[in-house]
Design an enzyme around this catalytic site. Structure first.
Site, PDB file in Angstrom:
ATOM      1  N   TYR A 156       0.911  -1.042   0.029  1.00  7.79           N
ATOM      2  CA  TYR A 156      -0.138  -0.142  -0.095  1.00  7.79           C
ATOM      3  C   TYR A 156       0.834   1.289  -0.012  1.00  7.79           C
ATOM      4  CZ  TYR A 156      -4.232   2.325   0.521  1.00  7.79           C
ATOM      5  OH  TYR A 156      -5.606   3.053   0.083  1.00  7.79           O
ATOM      6  N   LYS A 163      -3.356   8.658   2.229  1.00  6.54           N
ATOM      7  CA  LYS A 163      -4.621   8.226   3.088  1.00  6.54           C
ATOM      8  C   LYS A 163      -4.444   8.960   4.388  1.00  6.54           C
ATOM      9  CE  LYS A 163      -7.075   6.216   0.074  1.00  6.54           C
ATOM     10  NZ  LYS A 163      -8.307   6.961  -0.915  1.00  6.54           N
TER      11      LYS A 163
HETATM   12  P1  NAP Z   1     -12.250   3.094  -8.784  1.00  5.20           P
HETATM   13  O1  NAP Z   1     -13.374   2.270  -9.410  1.00  5.20           O
HETATM   14  O2  NAP Z   1     -10.805   2.821  -9.696  1.00  5.20           O
HETATM   15  O3  NAP Z   1     -12.292   4.566  -8.727  1.00  5.20           O
HETATM   16  C1  NAP Z   1     -11.336   5.490  -8.716  1.00  5.20           C
HETATM   17  C2  NAP Z   1     -11.598   6.856  -9.267  1.00  5.20           C
HETATM   18  O4  NAP Z   1     -10.527   7.572  -9.111  1.00  5.20           O
HETATM   19  C3  NAP Z   1     -11.549   6.341 -10.717  1.00  5.20           C
HETATM   20  O5  NAP Z   1     -12.993   6.869 -11.026  1.00  5.20           O
HETATM   21  C4  NAP Z   1     -10.473   7.277 -11.232  1.00  5.20           C
HETATM   22  O6  NAP Z   1     -10.810   7.522 -12.680  1.00  5.20           O
HETATM   23  C5  NAP Z   1     -10.432   8.207 -10.495  1.00  5.20           C
HETATM   24  N1  NAP Z   1      -9.089   9.184 -10.695  1.00  5.20           N
HETATM   25  C6  NAP Z   1      -8.110   8.916 -10.509  1.00  5.20           C
HETATM   26  N2  NAP Z   1      -7.126   9.905 -10.986  1.00  5.20           N
HETATM   27  C7  NAP Z   1      -8.052  10.944 -11.136  1.00  5.20           C
HETATM   28  C8  NAP Z   1      -7.819  12.375 -11.907  1.00  5.20           C
HETATM   29  N3  NAP Z   1      -6.613  12.619 -12.137  1.00  5.20           N
HETATM   30  N4  NAP Z   1      -8.934  13.130 -11.786  1.00  5.20           N
HETATM   31  C9  NAP Z   1     -10.217  12.614 -11.630  1.00  5.20           C
HETATM   32  N5  NAP Z   1     -10.235  11.293 -11.235  1.00  5.20           N
HETATM   33  C10 NAP Z   1      -9.245  10.677 -11.193  1.00  5.20           C
HETATM   34  O7  NAP Z   1     -11.610   2.556  -7.631  1.00  5.20           O
HETATM   35  P2  NAP Z   1     -12.399   2.517  -5.956  1.00  5.20           P
HETATM   36  O8  NAP Z   1     -11.880   1.241  -5.229  1.00  5.20           O
HETATM   37  O9  NAP Z   1     -13.841   2.562  -6.151  1.00  5.20           O
HETATM   38  O10 NAP Z   1     -11.775   3.921  -5.293  1.00  5.20           O
HETATM   39  C11 NAP Z   1     -12.795   4.859  -4.956  1.00  5.20           C
HETATM   40  C12 NAP Z   1     -11.854   5.342  -3.661  1.00  5.20           C
HETATM   41  O11 NAP Z   1     -12.203   4.305  -2.726  1.00  5.20           O
HETATM   42  C13 NAP Z   1     -10.584   5.633  -3.674  1.00  5.20           C
HETATM   43  O12 NAP Z   1     -10.272   7.019  -2.867  1.00  5.20           O
HETATM   44  C14 NAP Z   1      -9.855   4.493  -2.989  1.00  5.20           C
HETATM   45  O13 NAP Z   1      -8.702   4.788  -2.568  1.00  5.20           O
HETATM   46  C15 NAP Z   1     -11.077   4.169  -2.057  1.00  5.20           C
HETATM   47  N6  NAP Z   1     -10.704   3.071  -1.382  1.00  5.20           N
HETATM   48  C16 NAP Z   1     -10.719   2.114  -2.016  1.00  5.20           C
HETATM   49  C17 NAP Z   1     -11.131   0.523  -1.601  1.00  5.20           C
HETATM   50  C18 NAP Z   1     -10.844  -0.895  -2.367  1.00  5.20           C
HETATM   51  O14 NAP Z   1     -10.739  -1.822  -1.742  1.00  5.20           O
HETATM   52  N7  NAP Z   1     -11.428  -0.866  -3.387  1.00  5.20           N
HETATM   53  C19 NAP Z   1     -10.927   0.627   0.056  1.00  5.20           C
HETATM   54  C20 NAP Z   1     -10.734   1.595   0.774  1.00  5.20           C
HETATM   55  C21 NAP Z   1     -11.010   3.012   0.041  1.00  5.20           C
HETATM   56  P3  NAP Z   1      -9.999   6.788 -13.914  1.00  5.20           P
HETATM   57  O15 NAP Z   1     -10.336   5.448 -13.707  1.00  5.20           O
HETATM   58  O16 NAP Z   1     -10.223   7.761 -14.860  1.00  5.20           O
HETATM   59  O17 NAP Z   1      -8.525   6.919 -13.456  1.00  5.20           O
END
Ligand code: NAP
Length: 275
Positions: A156, A163
């Site tokens: 990570y 974070k």
């Molecule tokens: P996800 O579907 O891949 O979403 C991440 C999003 O961030 C995507 O829509 C991505 O767009 C966007 N992004 C990245 N760079 C960007 C930029 N420069 N401008 C605008 N948008 C941008 O994954 P997710 O897991 O749902 O992630 C959402 C949040 O939840 C994140 O903060 C992640 O750290 C958090 N989270 C995830 C988990 C897990 O296990 N999945 C657990 C805890 C927290 P693109 O695809 O175009 O890059």
């Protein structure tokens, strides 16, 4: 019966596809009567996000790259023009270059560190700043974080540091926006298989580890994270601000692996990537 978010309008940032956590939140908001605008990062994503937005009755999609101030200005101006004042913002955006998500954390380059902090932390501060002029009193912002901010988890790395900064930013922003009646919170979600999660080591092993050892002996769903974010965005959480709410089947409270899962854990540990 009046729905929880009836009459409320807001913005969801970070839907990449139907697996995105932001999509789990958006569905819950829409099911509860909210009117939604969505941002997506690039042209390619519009094709995936538009049908999802349409399925919850929204035609309001905006291109927005959070690293580009002009793009943020344009998106927030368009929201103000179309919606006037809004009631909530969901920030579900994070990124770190792949090279920074394996090996020793201390080898992270200056550029990769800055990129991770910029997209995963500063973008939320920027959103909070813009919220001042666009949100109604009683408004609420939610961002997404992960337990890697607090404890060291394999691969990570720099994202854990980003974070931690994001969670601290939630507390500072809550104090800045509180006098305006605007709340700022984070949901710390357990691991979920999404595009972003696939970038951090072996997500399948992480999921099984959480399943073996969390108090509820299971992983969380996108919908459960969605429901918890809905709570924080709604008036049900009207006195909650500056908080990090764990939605992780209780994993953050454990101090040792579950004794009944030792055999399963030992087998699983063999599959973890070595440094
Ligand atoms: P996800 O579907 O891949 O979403 C991440 C999003 O961030 C995507 O829509 C991505 O767009 C966007 N992004 C990245 N760079 C960007 C930029 N420069 N401008 C605008 N948008 C941008 O994954 P997710 O897991 O749902 O992630 C959402 C949040 O939840 C994140 O903060 C992640 O750290 C958090 N989270 C995830 C988990 C897990 O296990 N999945 C657990 C805890 C927290 P693109 O695809 O175009 O890059």
């Amino acid at each position: 019966m009046t729905k929880l978010m009836e009459g409320k309008k807001g913005l969801v940032m970070g839907v990449a596809n139907e697996r995105s956590i932001a999509w789990g939140i958006a569905k819950n908001l829409a099911d509860n009567g909210a009117k939604l605008a969505f941002t997506y990062q690039g042209e390619a994503l519009e094709k995936r996000v538009r049908p999802l937005a349409q399925s919850v009755g929204s035609e309001f999609l905006l291109q927005c790259d959070v690293t580009d101030s002009a793009s943020m200005d344009k998106a927030f101006d368009a929201i103000k023009e179309k919606f006037g004042a809004i009631d909530f913002i969901v920030h579900a955006i994070a990124f770190a270059p792949k090279e920074a998500l394996h090996g020793a954390f201390i080898n992270v380059s200056r550029e990769d560190f800055a990129t991770a902090m910029n997209i995963s932390c500063f973008s939320f501060i920027d959103v909070c700043k813009r919220a001042q002029s666009i949100m109604n009193p009683g408004g609420s912002l939610v961002t997404l974080t992960y337990y890697g901010s607090e404890k060291v988890l394999p691969n990570y790395n720099v994202m854990g540091v980003a974070k931690a900064a994001l969670e601290a930013s939630v507390r500072y922003a809550a104090c800045d926006l509180g006098p305006m009646g605007i709340r700022v919170n984070a949901v710390s979600a357990g691991p979920i298989k999404t595009l972003a999660a696939a970038g951090v080591g072996d997500i399948n092993s992480m999921l099984r580890w959480n399943e073996n050892n969390s108090p509820l002996r299971r992983i969380v769903t996108q919908d459960e994270v969605g429901k918890s974010a809905l709570f924080l965005l709604s008036d049900l959480a009207s006195a909650i601000t500056g908080e990090v709410l764990y939605v992780d089947a209780g994993y953050n409270v454990i101090g040792m692996m579950a004794t009944e899962s030792v055999d399963k854990n030992l087998e699983l540990l063999q599959t973890f990537p070595k440094k």
